[in-house]
Enzyme design. Structure first.
Site, PDB file in Angstrom:
ATOM      1  CG  HIS A 116      -1.843  -1.187   1.249  1.00 60.04           C
ATOM      2  ND1 HIS A 116      -1.502  -2.338   1.941  1.00 60.04           N
ATOM      3  CD2 HIS A 116      -3.030  -1.447   0.638  1.00 60.04           C
ATOM      4  CE1 HIS A 116      -2.458  -3.232   1.777  1.00 60.04           C
ATOM      5  NE2 HIS A 116      -3.387  -2.727   0.997  1.00 60.04           N
ATOM      6  N   GLY A 148      -6.356  11.733   9.107  1.00 59.93           N
ATOM      7  CA  GLY A 148      -7.123  10.747   8.356  1.00 59.93           C
ATOM      8  C   GLY A 148      -7.191  11.102   6.875  1.00 59.93           C
ATOM      9  NE  ARG A 205      -7.612  18.355   8.378  1.00 56.46           N
ATOM     10  CZ  ARG A 205      -8.767  17.897   8.839  1.00 56.46           C
ATOM     11  NH1 ARG A 205      -8.782  16.950   9.741  1.00 56.46           N
ATOM     12  NH2 ARG A 205      -9.904  18.392   8.399  1.00 56.46           N
ATOM     13  NE  ARG A 262      -5.192   0.781  -2.356  1.00 56.23           N
ATOM     14  CZ  ARG A 262      -6.280   0.024  -2.404  1.00 56.23           C
ATOM     15  NH1 ARG A 262      -7.435   0.493  -2.008  1.00 56.23           N
ATOM     16  NH2 ARG A 262      -6.207  -1.215  -2.812  1.00 56.23           N
ATOM     17  NE  ARG A 284      -7.095   9.166  15.202  1.00 61.52           N
ATOM     18  CZ  ARG A 284      -7.839   9.811  14.303  1.00 61.52           C
ATOM     19  NH1 ARG A 284      -7.365  10.092  13.118  1.00 61.52           N
ATOM     20  NH2 ARG A 284      -9.057  10.224  14.596  1.00 61.52           N
ATOM     21  CG  MET A 341     -14.424   6.104  13.570  1.00 68.42           C
ATOM     22  SD  MET A 341     -15.470   6.140  12.097  1.00 68.42           S
ATOM     23  CE  MET A 341     -15.960   4.431  11.998  1.00 68.42           C
ATOM     24  CG  ASP A 361     -18.816  15.192  16.157  1.00 71.08           C
ATOM     25  OD1 ASP A 361     -17.853  15.067  15.383  1.00 71.08           O
ATOM     26  OD2 ASP A 361     -19.266  14.267  16.839  1.00 71.08           O
TER      27      ASP A 361
HETATM   28  N1  HPA Z   1     -17.794   9.338  15.757  1.00 73.52           N
HETATM   29  C1  HPA Z   1     -16.804   8.674  15.223  1.00 73.52           C
HETATM   30  N2  HPA Z   1     -15.740   9.263  14.710  1.00 73.52           N
HETATM   31  C2  HPA Z   1     -15.707  10.607  14.725  1.00 73.52           C
HETATM   32  C3  HPA Z   1     -16.728  11.350  15.260  1.00 73.52           C
HETATM   33  C4  HPA Z   1     -17.823  10.686  15.799  1.00 73.52           C
HETATM   34  O1  HPA Z   1     -18.769  11.296  16.299  1.00 73.52           O
HETATM   35  N3  HPA Z   1     -16.408  12.652  15.118  1.00 73.52           N
HETATM   36  C5  HPA Z   1     -15.217  12.697  14.515  1.00 73.52           C
HETATM   37  N4  HPA Z   1     -14.781  11.454  14.271  1.00 73.52           N
END
Ligand code: HPA
Length: 234
Positions: A5, A21, A25, A44, A88, A180, A204
């Site tokens: 990869h 991620g 960025r 990729r 990360r 995640m 969030d």
């Molecule tokens: N859930 C999972 N991953 C995320 C979230 C979330 O609310 N916000 C940013 N990454």
């Protein structure tokens, strides 16, 4: 020397790789923070760059989204490209109401609903933790800059659109946020004797779906996270 990869040569990556991620960025960081940045991988579209930050050789490459993607890239960087430290830099949702969009979470530990650690065939539960030295450096930098941040446990979920009741159960265990990737990163680092840390900007709030980063908060929150990671890179 290429892996499945990553198409790059041995020595193309610095000892420390920052991993957002999003490939956009990684390009943003290379273009705005690194001098003499060279594109070292574009397989990729997962852009990897190596350049210099305040004279320090540093790489930045995207991890993609989720534990499988993070697991693949971190494994290949650690195993085949001489990488020692992966930091990360991502976003997460916050569990407790005191944590607001734009705040930073230093993930000292990561819980998960993923089966990622099953392959180690351990006779119990693996506690996925950050490297203490990297976490301490990030903590000290955040304190020195007077940033709004917390240090603690996060959930690295395989499911973005998850059930609200499950969120409540993790929040009750004192978790600070949900993202995640960190669990896969910490497991991979541990299994290979390498170092890892995840620093997240809160994008969030799980306790209030209407509370999301304003463009201004996004800009400063991401900037402080990127700068923290670059400052502690070895
Ligand atoms: N859930 C999972 N991953 C995320 C979230 C979330 O609310 N916000 C940013 N990454």
């Amino acid at each position: 020397m290429s892996t499945v990869h990553i198409s790059a040569n041995k020595g193309d990556f610095a000892e420390t790789v920052l991993m957002p991620g999003d490939p956009h960025r990684s390009r943003f960081i290379a273009e705005n923070y690194l001098s003499d940045a060279k594109l070292v991988n574009d397989l990729r579209g997962v852009r990897g760059y190596t350049g210099f930050y305040k004279g320090k050789r540093v790489s930045v490459m995207a991890s993609g989204m989720g534990q499988p993607s993070m697991g693949i890239y971190s494994y290949e960087l650690y195993s085949f490209f001489g990488v020692e430290n992966i930091i990360r830099i991502g976003t997460c949702g916050a569990y407790p109401e005191r944590i607001k969009p734009g705040d930073i979470i230093i993930a000292l530990g990561a819980c998960s609903d993923s089966a990622f650690a099953k392959r180690y065939d351990l006779p119990g539960t693996f506690s996925a933790i950050a490297d203490f030295g990297l976490a301490k450096d990030a903590y000290e930098y955040c304190v020195s800059k007077g940033l709004r941040f917390e240090v603690g446990n996060v959930l690295s979920s395989d499911i973005f659109y998850s059930e609200v009741e499950n969120a409540g159960k993790w929040a009750k265990m004192g978790l600070l946020g949900v993202e995640m990737e960190s669990y896969a990163l910490y497991c991979t680092a541990a299994s290979l004797g390498k170092k890892a840390l995840a620093i997240c900007t809160v994008s969030d709030a799980i306790y209030d779906s209407k509370l999301i980063l304003t463009p201004e908060q996004r800009e400063t929150g991401l900037k402080t996270m990127i700068e923290t990671a670059l400052e502690i890179a070895r």
